[in-house]
Design an enzyme around this catalytic site. Sequence first.
Site, PDB file in Angstrom:
ATOM      1  CB  CYS A  35      -1.086  -0.085   1.156  1.00 12.70           C
ATOM      2  SG  CYS A  35      -2.038  -1.382   1.151  1.00 12.70           S
ATOM      3  CG  HIS A  63      -3.156   3.675   1.399  1.00 13.18           C
ATOM      4  ND1 HIS A  63      -3.881   3.100   0.193  1.00 13.18           N
ATOM      5  CD2 HIS A  63      -3.535   2.734   2.278  1.00 13.18           C
ATOM      6  CE1 HIS A  63      -3.942   2.177   0.353  1.00 13.18           C
ATOM      7  NE2 HIS A  63      -3.852   1.611   1.770  1.00 13.18           N
ATOM      8  CG  ASN A 111      -6.670  -0.534   0.582  1.00 13.19           C
ATOM      9  OD1 ASN A 111      -5.867  -0.297  -0.089  1.00 13.19           O
ATOM     10  ND2 ASN A 111      -6.057  -1.105   1.908  1.00 13.19           N
TER      11      ASN A 111
HETATM   12  O1  UT7 Z   1      -4.027  -0.900   3.135  1.00 14.28           O
HETATM   13  C1  UT7 Z   1      -3.197  -1.639   4.184  1.00 14.28           C
HETATM   14  C2  UT7 Z   1      -3.590  -1.155   5.436  1.00 14.28           C
HETATM   15  N1  UT7 Z   1      -4.719  -1.596   5.799  1.00 14.28           N
HETATM   16  C3  UT7 Z   1      -5.602  -1.057   6.764  1.00 14.28           C
HETATM   17  O2  UT7 Z   1      -5.189   0.154   7.126  1.00 14.28           O
HETATM   18  C4  UT7 Z   1      -6.497  -1.738   7.497  1.00 14.28           C
HETATM   19  C5  UT7 Z   1      -6.780  -1.387   8.828  1.00 14.28           C
HETATM   20  N2  UT7 Z   1      -7.640  -2.046   9.410  1.00 14.28           N
HETATM   21  C6  UT7 Z   1      -9.008  -1.660   9.473  1.00 14.28           C
HETATM   22  O3  UT7 Z   1      -9.634  -0.490   8.526  1.00 14.28           O
HETATM   23  C7  UT7 Z   1     -10.058  -2.273  10.311  1.00 14.28           C
HETATM   24  O4  UT7 Z   1      -9.388  -2.988  11.416  1.00 14.28           O
HETATM   25  C8  UT7 Z   1     -10.855  -3.250   9.672  1.00 14.28           C
HETATM   26  C9  UT7 Z   1     -11.708  -2.506   8.758  1.00 14.28           C
HETATM   27  C10 UT7 Z   1     -10.251  -4.342   9.014  1.00 14.28           C
HETATM   28  C11 UT7 Z   1     -11.741  -4.215  10.723  1.00 14.28           C
HETATM   29  O5  UT7 Z   1     -12.593  -2.927  11.317  1.00 14.28           O
HETATM   30  P1  UT7 Z   1     -12.338  -3.185  12.959  1.00 14.28           P
HETATM   31  O6  UT7 Z   1     -13.217  -2.126  13.688  1.00 14.28           O
HETATM   32  O7  UT7 Z   1     -11.116  -3.203  13.718  1.00 14.28           O
HETATM   33  O8  UT7 Z   1     -13.163  -4.679  13.217  1.00 14.28           O
HETATM   34  P2  UT7 Z   1     -12.610  -6.142  13.939  1.00 14.28           P
HETATM   35  O9  UT7 Z   1     -11.556  -6.483  13.275  1.00 14.28           O
HETATM   36  O10 UT7 Z   1     -12.351  -5.309  15.344  1.00 14.28           O
HETATM   37  O11 UT7 Z   1     -14.171  -6.734  14.015  1.00 14.28           O
HETATM   38  C12 UT7 Z   1     -15.129  -6.423  14.845  1.00 14.28           C
HETATM   39  C13 UT7 Z   1     -16.295  -7.421  14.535  1.00 14.28           C
HETATM   40  C14 UT7 Z   1     -15.838  -8.765  14.865  1.00 14.28           C
HETATM   41  O12 UT7 Z   1     -16.882  -9.548  15.385  1.00 14.28           O
HETATM   42  P3  UT7 Z   1     -16.859  -9.766  17.229  1.00 14.28           P
HETATM   43  O13 UT7 Z   1     -15.407 -10.549  17.349  1.00 14.28           O
HETATM   44  O14 UT7 Z   1     -16.722  -8.379  17.783  1.00 14.28           O
HETATM   45  O15 UT7 Z   1     -17.954 -10.614  17.393  1.00 14.28           O
HETATM   46  C15 UT7 Z   1     -15.561  -9.402  13.448  1.00 14.28           C
HETATM   47  O16 UT7 Z   1     -15.770 -10.702  13.200  1.00 14.28           O
HETATM   48  O17 UT7 Z   1     -16.780  -7.494  13.456  1.00 14.28           O
HETATM   49  C16 UT7 Z   1     -16.768  -8.725  12.681  1.00 14.28           C
HETATM   50  N3  UT7 Z   1     -16.498  -8.593  11.461  1.00 14.28           N
HETATM   51  C17 UT7 Z   1     -17.557  -8.486  10.396  1.00 14.28           C
HETATM   52  N4  UT7 Z   1     -18.711  -8.145  10.426  1.00 14.28           N
HETATM   53  C18 UT7 Z   1     -19.557  -8.045   9.277  1.00 14.28           C
HETATM   54  C19 UT7 Z   1     -15.263  -8.533  10.584  1.00 14.28           C
HETATM   55  N5  UT7 Z   1     -15.198  -8.394   9.328  1.00 14.28           N
HETATM   56  C20 UT7 Z   1     -16.821  -8.371   9.134  1.00 14.28           C
HETATM   57  C21 UT7 Z   1     -17.623  -8.126   7.926  1.00 14.28           C
HETATM   58  N6  UT7 Z   1     -18.810  -8.061   7.937  1.00 14.28           N
HETATM   59  N7  UT7 Z   1     -16.919  -8.009   6.676  1.00 14.28           N
END
Ligand code: UT7
Length: 325
Positions: A115, A252, A282
């Site tokens: 990225c 980004h 992304n």
């Molecule tokens: O370009 C390279 C750099 N990349 C980035 O900068 C990405 C950085 N990270 C992010 O943007 C975020 O961490 C994500 C968008 C990937 C995830 O968001 P988050 O707020 O950190 O969510 P999380 O991983 O803490 O997940 C929260 C909940 C989980 O459920 P529980 O464990 O709380 O029950 C996940 O299982 O959301 C669930 N979850 C989803 N639910 C519905 C994870 N993905 C999904 C989904 N749909 N697609």
Amino acid sequence: MTQRRSLVLGCGAYLPARVVTNDELAKTVDTSDEWIRQRTGIRERRFAAEGELTSSMATTAAQGALDMAGLNAKDVDLIVCATATPDETFPSTATRIQSNLGIERGAAFDIQAVCAGFIYALAVADNFLRLGQAETALVIGAETFSRILDWEDRTTCILFGDGAGAVAMRAATANGSAREPGLLSTHVYSDGRHHDALYVDGGPSSTGTVGHLRMEGREVFRHAVVRMSEAIDAALEANNLTPGDIDWLVPHQANLRIIDAMARRLNLPQDRVVVTVDRHANTSAASIPLALCEAVHDGRVQRGDLIMMEAMGGGFAWGSALLRW
Ligand code: UT7
């Protein structure tokens, strides 16, 4: 004192025709439009058609950059393509672009910093131009991440899209003032200890397969704002500038929450931040040139404006580039 500086004379972009909405993904993946919008800001993304390659998208973007710059492909003596999704393991995607454009001289090669790839590619091309090893460069970010996503993994497959963006750069003489046009500085960093937070679980020397993207999103998120803020501070300090001097943040495009946090930190109003993550998702190395190109072509970015670009991704690799448009 007279010195050489890289001018950005034009930019070009390409997005595949196929729009994929969150609702469409939710038909096959256990997710929802609401979750994706709230957590990422993404509404839709583009996916390359079958047979549409990173190199073909990049070639269209590069031609657009040359056209805007009023340059001929024959003027180009350097092509740097940032991509983590090359057409083939080798040769470089850049050499394909070179051939597609009918260029028969100079150097063409790929840069791999995921990225942060476009920032790295700018840094490399800028050094070639400033040192006189090249005169006219194409710097491209192009990706087909749709081909390395695991459709069983809802935590990653909803986040990415395909596309390409490019800039045409030319060496010029300058007196070193931050008020003069051109690339003022680039800062690039990496820290390989974070491999496991974001990687692809395949490759020629490990599994012999292409592999799929794996990410610990929360871990990446945690580091992103801190690392990119440090890179921005380094850019401002190197040029004796302050956040108040920035006209546009072209970040980004990984997550709207990260972009908002960066803008808040710089005290920049939202209308000074170029956002495409809602429509492109992304696109890794392509995201910054795609966003830059959009803001240039719709008239937001004007000649003389100060543009801060920043990115972080797998590696970790991250950095910033400061451009007087
Ligand atoms: O370009 C390279 C750099 N990349 C980035 O900068 C990405 C950085 N990270 C992010 O943007 C975020 O961490 C994500 C968008 C990937 C995830 O968001 P988050 O707020 O950190 O969510 P999380 O991983 O803490 O997940 C929260 C909940 C989980 O459920 P529980 O464990 O709380 O029950 C996940 O299982 O959301 C669930 N979850 C989803 N639910 C519905 C994870 N993905 C999904 C989904 N749909 N697609």
